[in-house]
Design an enzyme around this catalytic site. Structure first.
Site, PDB file in Angstrom:
ATOM      1  CD  GLU A  35      -3.058  -0.304  -0.029  1.00 46.05           C
ATOM      2  OE1 GLU A  35      -3.138   0.096  -1.223  1.00 46.05           O
ATOM      3  OE2 GLU A  35      -3.565  -1.354   0.370  1.00 46.05           O
ATOM      4  CG  ASP A  38       0.426   3.384  -6.332  1.00 46.09           C
ATOM      5  OD1 ASP A  38       0.723   3.995  -5.282  1.00 46.09           O
ATOM      6  OD2 ASP A  38      -0.717   3.410  -6.835  1.00 46.09           O
ATOM      7  CB  SER A  69     -24.483   7.245 -14.097  1.00 47.80           C
ATOM      8  OG  SER A  69     -24.461   6.263 -13.075  1.00 47.80           O
ATOM      9  N   GLY A 123     -16.710   5.062  -2.660  1.00 48.79           N
ATOM     10  CA  GLY A 123     -16.125   5.416  -1.376  1.00 48.79           C
ATOM     11  C   GLY A 123     -15.655   4.247  -0.546  1.00 48.79           C
ATOM     12  CB  ALA A 124     -16.025   0.668  -0.879  1.00 47.37           C
ATOM     13  CG  LEU A 126     -13.696  -2.026  -2.527  1.00 45.75           C
ATOM     14  CD1 LEU A 126     -14.975  -2.857  -2.534  1.00 45.75           C
ATOM     15  CD2 LEU A 126     -12.529  -2.844  -1.970  1.00 45.75           C
ATOM     16  CD  GLU A 164      -8.260   8.114  -9.970  1.00 44.68           C
ATOM     17  OE1 GLU A 164      -8.310   7.926  -8.756  1.00 44.68           O
ATOM     18  OE2 GLU A 164      -8.668   7.288 -10.799  1.00 44.68           O
ATOM     19  CG  ASP A 176      -6.312   2.053  -7.804  1.00 46.39           C
ATOM     20  OD1 ASP A 176      -5.686   1.194  -7.158  1.00 46.39           O
ATOM     21  OD2 ASP A 176      -6.774   3.087  -7.293  1.00 46.39           O
TER      22      ASP A 176
END
Length: 387
Positions: A35, A38, A69, A123-124, A126, A164, A176
């Protein structure tokens, strides 16, 4: 997956009066270990999740861009001249940013209609943002008739990173997007952020009677609110003090820590990076040897370092980790950028029900929102859907 794709095609046709030119999906991810490495040039070991975002696109004959969406009531509309940095806010920035990055690279992207359907929780921690970016990127490529090769996918990784960082404003690394576009089913992806090299590490936990439990704590997780950027800035400060471009270039970690000056914060941040680099190597060795107890121990050590030295955990993440370990997990840790989001635990299959119940009970006792819990398997990366 097929039902989701069919519903998206149907809804696209209802909104736009005709079928999409291409439909694609891209998964979210968990990072098993490594973690905040990167952007420091280290190695990390993510895997793709079964949870994914789906995108349908159709080329237009004008310069208009519409973004819709199934999770949002309103459609965002603009044109090709207003997609770049400082021009788009909210979730459309991730999509508009991809279109902008493609055009900046010289890809002749015309006006587009885009409709997305997200199944990666927001917001998780993931990587719902990368799943959104990559699903749109690969769908646009298919609509334009580009070949779906690894070389092209690696270029799309760079486009999505630019989207991003430069348009959405989140100063993330490239883990990611890389795993979302390049993952293989039944494998974790060992990514060397210094060189960009990737190695597919075979792993099917269920074959060894194990389960990866993913717990979304429902504690909000944001990467563009300053906390992530401050951790990255501390690492850059440490690298500058040590005379290297990236902390992963340092070989003598103990001597390097002694050289760092300041109030101790920069030293702690660097110590996490150095120890996490070592843990990734040990974790990969353990995984390849089938030593899951050793692998799990490295996960738990990683969490302690993220909690104490990098200071990106929170009470909810710590409760998940401690509860799962007490319920028999071989290892557990927060995953993602931190400040909320999700934790993972490596559990014997027989221990999953009790661990899940204990986590829910622990949250209820503290009057926290009920967590969402999944069992995850290493899944395939982004793909173009023909039906």
């Amino acid at each position: 997956m097929r039902d989701i794709s069919r519903r998206l095609r149907h809804d696209f046709e209802s909104r736009h009066g005709g079928p999409p030119d291409a439909v694609a999906m891209a998964p979210g991810r968990i990072n098993l270990i490594g973690e905040h490495l990167d952007y420091n040039g280290g190695r990390c070991l993510p895997m793709a999740l079964p949870l994914a975002t789906y995108a349908a696109v159709r080329l237009r004959s004008d310069d208009a861009v519409t973004l819709g969406s199934l999770q949002q009531a309103e459609t965002w509309t603009s044109d090709l001249t207003r997609l770049g940095p400082g021009q788009v806010d909210g979730w459309p920035a991730y999509v508009a940013g991809v279109l902008w990055a493609l055009r900046e690279r010289g890809v002749d992207v015309p006006g587009l209609d885009v409709l997305v359907d997200g199944h990666v929780p927001l917001g998780a921690g993931l990587s719902s943002s990368a799943a959104l970016e990559c699903s749109v990127a690969i769908a646009v490529g298919a609509a334009l008739g580009h070949l779906d090769t690894e070389t092209n996918r690696r270029q799309l990784v760079e486009d999505c990173i630019r989207a991003e960082r430069e348009v959405a404003g989140a100063p993330t690394g490239g883990m990611d997007q890389t795993v979302s576009l390049l993952a293989r089913e039944g494998h974790a992806l060992l990514l060397d952020s210094m060189t960009g090299a990737t190695t597919h590490v075979p792993w099917r936990p269920d074959a060894d009677g194990l389960t990866i439990l993913v717990v979304d704590t429902r504690a909000s997780h944001e990467l563009n609110d300053g906390g992530y950027a401050s951790r990255r800035a501390s690492c850059e400060d440490a690298a500058a003090q040590l005379g290297v471009g990236l902390l992963a270039e340092v070989t003598d970690h103990e001597a390097a820590l002694e050289r760092l000056t300041g109030d101790g914060v920069v030293r702690r941040r660097a110590r996490h990076v150095f120890t996490e680099i070592d843990r990734v190597g040990a974790a990969v060795d353990a995984l390849e040897a089938g030593d899951f107890e050793a692998f799990g121990a490295r996960l738990t050590e990683s969490h302690a370092s993220l909690r104490d030295d990098f200071e990106v955990s929170c009470a909810e993440l710590d409760v998940v980790v401690d509860t799962c370990l007490a319920a028999g997990a071989l290892g557990a840790r927060m995953t993602g950028g931190g400040f909320g989001g999700s934790a993972i635990a490596l559990l014997p299959e027989a221990a999953v029900p009790a661990a899940s119940d204990a986590v829910r009970d622990g949250f209820a006792t503290r009057q926290w929102p009920e967590p969402q819990i999944w069992q995850a398997t290493p899944s395939e990366g982004a793909r173009i859907l023909t039906d």
